[in-house]
Design a protein around this motif. Structure first.
Motif, PDB file in Angstrom:
ATOM      1  N   GLU A   1      24.329  10.461  20.780  1.00 26.55           N
ATOM      2  CA  GLU A   1      24.408  10.324  19.330  1.00 26.55           C
ATOM      3  C   GLU A   1      23.780  11.534  18.659  1.00 26.55           C
ATOM      4  OE1 GLU A   1      22.552   6.688  18.188  1.00 26.55           O
ATOM      5  OE2 GLU A   1      23.975   5.427  19.288  1.00 26.55           O
ATOM      6  N   ASN A   2      24.430  12.015  17.620  1.00 29.28           N
ATOM      7  CA  ASN A   2      23.893  13.158  16.872  1.00 29.28           C
ATOM      8  C   ASN A   2      24.495  13.176  15.468  1.00 29.28           C
ATOM      9  OD1 ASN A   2      22.247  15.798  17.411  1.00 29.28           O
ATOM     10  ND2 ASN A   2      24.003  16.457  16.210  1.00 29.28           N
ATOM     11  N   PRO A   3      23.742  12.721  14.468  1.00 39.18           N
ATOM     12  CA  PRO A   3      24.270  12.683  13.094  1.00 39.18           C
ATOM     13  C   PRO A   3      24.599  14.089  12.578  1.00 39.18           C
ATOM     14  CG  PRO A   3      22.262  11.361  13.295  1.00 39.18           C
ATOM     15  CD  PRO A   3      22.386  12.154  14.555  1.00 39.18           C
ATOM     16  N   ALA A   4      25.501  14.156  11.619  1.00 40.78           N
ATOM     17  CA  ALA A   4      25.877  15.427  10.994  1.00 40.78           C
ATOM     18  C   ALA A   4      24.654  16.111  10.394  1.00 40.78           C
ATOM     19  CB  ALA A   4      26.928  15.188   9.919  1.00 40.78           C
ATOM     20  N   GLY A   5      24.561  17.431  10.571  1.00 42.38           N
ATOM     21  CA  GLY A   5      23.460  18.202  10.006  1.00 42.38           C
ATOM     22  C   GLY A   5      22.152  18.062  10.746  1.00 42.38           C
ATOM     23  N   CYS A   6      22.184  17.387  11.898  1.00 39.44           N
ATOM     24  CA  CYS A   6      20.945  17.128  12.639  1.00 39.44           C
ATOM     25  C   CYS A   6      21.090  17.534  14.101  1.00 39.44           C
ATOM     26  CB  CYS A   6      20.592  15.643  12.567  1.00 39.44           C
ATOM     27  SG  CYS A   6      20.236  15.036  10.907  1.00 39.44           S
ATOM     28  N   LEU A   7      19.953  17.549  14.773  1.00 42.87           N
ATOM     29  CA  LEU A   7      19.898  17.700  16.221  1.00 42.87           C
ATOM     30  C   LEU A   7      18.934  16.645  16.745  1.00 42.87           C
ATOM     31  CD1 LEU A   7      19.742  21.588  16.449  1.00 42.87           C
ATOM     32  CD2 LEU A   7      21.594  20.162  17.335  1.00 42.87           C
TER      33      LEU A   7
ATOM     34  N   ASN B   1      11.759  14.649  18.423  1.00 47.36           N
ATOM     35  CA  ASN B   1      12.105  14.203  17.071  1.00 47.36           C
ATOM     36  C   ASN B   1      13.503  14.670  16.678  1.00 47.36           C
ATOM     37  OD1 ASN B   1       9.366  13.160  15.738  1.00 47.36           O
ATOM     38  ND2 ASN B   1       8.876  14.958  16.965  1.00 47.36           N
ATOM     39  N   ILE B   2      14.099  13.923  15.762  1.00 49.42           N
ATOM     40  CA  ILE B   2      15.330  14.398  15.135  1.00 49.42           C
ATOM     41  C   ILE B   2      14.960  15.477  14.135  1.00 49.42           C
ATOM     42  CG2 ILE B   2      17.284  13.763  13.671  1.00 49.42           C
ATOM     43  CD1 ILE B   2      17.080  10.926  14.779  1.00 49.42           C
ATOM     44  N   VAL B   3      15.632  16.608  14.223  1.00 46.18           N
ATOM     45  CA  VAL B   3      15.376  17.685  13.265  1.00 46.18           C
ATOM     46  C   VAL B   3      16.631  17.896  12.420  1.00 46.18           C
ATOM     47  CG1 VAL B   3      13.608  18.831  14.637  1.00 46.18           C
ATOM     48  CG2 VAL B   3      16.002  19.442  14.985  1.00 46.18           C
ATOM     49  N   LYS B   4      16.414  18.221  11.156  1.00 46.80           N
ATOM     50  CA  LYS B   4      17.514  18.316  10.199  1.00 46.80           C
ATOM     51  C   LYS B   4      17.614  19.722   9.630  1.00 46.80           C
ATOM     52  CE  LYS B   4      19.287  16.123   5.976  1.00 46.80           C
ATOM     53  NZ  LYS B   4      19.032  15.071   4.947  1.00 46.80           N
ATOM     54  N   MET B   5      18.850  20.189   9.516  1.00 47.86           N
ATOM     55  CA  MET B   5      19.103  21.505   8.939  1.00 47.86           C
ATOM     56  C   MET B   5      18.682  21.533   7.475  1.00 47.86           C
ATOM     57  SD  MET B   5      22.743  23.515   8.679  1.00 47.86           S
ATOM     58  CE  MET B   5      23.283  22.598   7.241  1.00 47.86           C
ATOM     59  N   THR B   6      18.012  22.597   7.054  1.00 48.58           N
ATOM     60  CA  THR B   6      17.604  22.737   5.661  1.00 48.58           C
ATOM     61  C   THR B   6      18.671  23.501   4.875  1.00 48.58           C
ATOM     62  OG1 THR B   6      16.400  24.764   6.226  1.00 48.58           O
ATOM     63  CG2 THR B   6      15.159  22.708   6.244  1.00 48.58           C
ATOM     64  N   GLN B   7      18.640  23.356   3.583  1.00 51.40           N
ATOM     65  CA  GLN B   7      19.658  23.972   2.736  1.00 51.40           C
ATOM     66  C   GLN B   7      19.641  25.487   2.843  1.00 51.40           C
ATOM     67  OE1 GLN B   7      19.407  22.726  -1.344  1.00 51.40           O
ATOM     68  NE2 GLN B   7      21.487  23.396  -1.834  1.00 51.40           N
ATOM     69  N   ILE B   8      18.462  26.052   3.117  1.00 49.89           N
ATOM     70  CA  ILE B   8      18.350  27.508   3.195  1.00 49.89           C
ATOM     71  C   ILE B   8      19.176  28.077   4.348  1.00 49.89           C
ATOM     72  CG2 ILE B   8      16.331  27.560   4.741  1.00 49.89           C
ATOM     73  CD1 ILE B   8      15.241  29.848   3.055  1.00 49.89           C
ATOM     74  N   LEU B   9      19.536  27.221   5.317  1.00 49.06           N
ATOM     75  CA  LEU B   9      20.282  27.671   6.486  1.00 49.06           C
ATOM     76  C   LEU B   9      21.792  27.577   6.318  1.00 49.06           C
ATOM     77  CD1 LEU B   9      18.108  26.088   9.317  1.00 49.06           C
ATOM     78  CD2 LEU B   9      18.352  28.517   8.825  1.00 49.06           C
ATOM     79  N   ASP B  10      22.243  27.039   5.188  1.00 47.21           N
ATOM     80  CA  ASP B  10      23.681  26.832   4.992  1.00 47.21           C
ATOM     81  C   ASP B  10      24.489  28.096   5.225  1.00 47.21           C
ATOM     82  OD1 ASP B  10      23.615  24.164   4.531  1.00 47.21           O
ATOM     83  OD2 ASP B  10      23.700  24.277   2.345  1.00 47.21           O
ATOM     84  N   SER B  11      24.164  29.144   4.507  1.00 45.25           N
ATOM     85  CA  SER B  11      24.936  30.388   4.627  1.00 45.25           C
ATOM     86  C   SER B  11      24.700  31.054   5.980  1.00 45.25           C
ATOM     87  CB  SER B  11      24.553  31.362   3.503  1.00 45.25           C
ATOM     88  OG  SER B  11      23.172  31.676   3.548  1.00 45.25           O
ATOM     89  N   GLU B  12      23.467  30.922   6.497  1.00 45.52           N
ATOM     90  CA  GLU B  12      23.124  31.537   7.785  1.00 45.52           C
ATOM     91  C   GLU B  12      23.962  30.961   8.912  1.00 45.52           C
ATOM     92  OE1 GLU B  12      21.164  34.370   9.865  1.00 45.52           O
ATOM     93  OE2 GLU B  12      20.488  33.882   7.844  1.00 45.52           O
ATOM     94  N   LEU B  13      24.109  29.646   8.930  1.00 42.59           N
ATOM     95  CA  LEU B  13      24.819  28.993  10.027  1.00 42.59           C
ATOM     96  C   LEU B  13      26.332  29.032   9.851  1.00 42.59           C
ATOM     97  CD1 LEU B  13      22.448  25.953  10.629  1.00 42.59           C
ATOM     98  CD2 LEU B  13      22.715  27.997  12.038  1.00 42.59           C
ATOM     99  N   LYS B  14      26.781  29.355   8.654  1.00 46.03           N
ATOM    100  CA  LYS B  14      28.219  29.519   8.462  1.00 46.03           C
ATOM    101  C   LYS B  14      28.709  30.865   8.973  1.00 46.03           C
ATOM    102  CE  LYS B  14      28.751  26.361   4.551  1.00 46.03           C
ATOM    103  NZ  LYS B  14      28.945  26.225   3.087  1.00 46.03           N
TER     104      LYS B  14
END
Length: 350
Positions: free
Chosen positions: A269-275, A174-187
């Motif tokens: 192909e890989n949309p922004a914010g996704c895997l 499946n395509i998985v999408k980054m959640t908002q809670i991960l914004d600061s973590e992944l930065k």
């Protein structure tokens, strides 16, 4: 120098055991469930258990990424302490150790692959007028892919210490999408940051490359600027991931990566914010290739390091740019894999 013996004392009294002294030998790299089963079998029926651990000089011939002797011994002693078991640990400098001449040993544990060695030991013991050792055959643990769980499988990046995959079937399919809670973590960069001027990225890259350990695996570069900088320095990464963008802006013609210098070009192909499963499969195929590979991503490759670390063999080097800062360098380890798996568990299925 290696200490002669290390021991974790038994914490309670136990009934009389069937055997007086059981011998165990091995490298014990990346201590895993199979090692635990082996030691459990030895401790269950023996009053004394001697674990003979391959020294670094021998272990390094198997792989440059095997843990050092002291680390491997510490894992054994931790297991013994956690399982209320008494083990005595010794360095092992040859294939058989003291077993052919050991006067008090009466049993030895083995897996299917090492039974032959144990039989050779018993042949030597007969010549030395010593009783043969009882061979306790311990079954293998089979991992999630139907393969024998082993240190080499763990070092290859295929499975964790319990034989489980680093990426779940849900994530694979499946395509998985980054959640908002991960914004600061992944930065927050996951690795060592090497700073340099933005208009001279080779400065930071040179510092990153100089700090790489002598024993390292493949170099995997993520991002157009990172890949282009390496190529300008006449270094072709084993795998490069590009998307034709930098800071989410299309590259100038002079900044575009020359994909022809790579042996293979793969598109995904890989949309922004996704895997995506497509990105995952392409990374896996690239890692299995003996050629240099550039992965041309339609979309965005920013999150790719999470999949890369989960798939990469221990010791692989992942390089990516940190905007307005420099280059981030991270070597794949079990701890890094565990961290990436933890972050991926917080992604949402689309």
């Amino acid at each position: 120098m290696h200490s002669k013996s290390k021991c974790v004392p038994r914490l309670d009294m136990v009934d009389a055991k069937q055997f007086q002294c059981c011998l165990v030998g091995g490298t014990f790299d990346r201590f895993h469930s199979g090692h635990s089963l082996l030691l459990s079998a030895a401790c269950r029926d023996s009053a004394r258990v001697e674990v003979h651990v391959t020294i670094d000089e021998m272990a390094s011939k198997k792989s440059p990424f095997i843990e050092d002797y002291e680390t491997r011994v510490d894992h054994i002693l931790t297991w013994a302490s956690n399982n209320n078991s008494s083990v005595h640990v010794f360095p092992l400098g040859n294939n058989f150790g003291p077993a052919p001449n050991h006067k008090t040993a009466d049993c030895i544990v083995a897996t299917q692959e090492t039974i032959g060695n144990c039989e050779q030991i018993n042949d030597s013991r007969i010549i030395n007028n010593l009783p043969v050792l009882k061979i306790i055959n311990v079954p293998h643990i089979i991992d999630s892919f139907g393969e024998i769980l082993s240190s080499s499988r763990i070092r290859s990046g295929a499975v964790d210490r319990d034989g489980n995959p680093w990426i779940t079937e849900i994530q694979r399919n499946n395509i998985v999408k980054m959640t908002q809670i991960l914004d600061s973590e992944l930065k927050t960069p996951m690795g060592n940051i090497f700073s340099g001027p933005g208009d001279l990225p080779e400065v930071a890259m040179s510092s990153a490359l100089e700090c790489l350990p002598e024993k390292r695996g493949s170099i995997i570069a993520v991002g157009d600027v990172t890949v282009k900088t390496l190529l300008d320095m006449e270094i072709i990464p084993d795998i490069g991931l590009i998307d034709g963008m930098t800071k989410r802006t299309a590259l100038k013609e002079s900044e575009i990566v020359d994909m022809d210098v790579f042996d293979e070009v793969k598109n995904t192909e890989n949309p922004a914010g996704c895997l995506t499963p497509s990105l995952l499969q392409t990374i896996e195929e690239s890692m299995a290739s003996q050629n240099s590979v550039v992965i041309n991503v339609e979309g965005e490759e920013d999150l790719a390091p999470l999949y890369i670390h989960c798939l990469a063999p221990i010791g692989s080097v992942v390089l990516y740019g940190q905007p307005n800062v420099g280059v981030v360098s991270q070597i794949s380890t079990l701890a890094v894999k565990e961290r990436c798996r933890e972050l991926l568990s917080m992604f949402e299925v689309m």
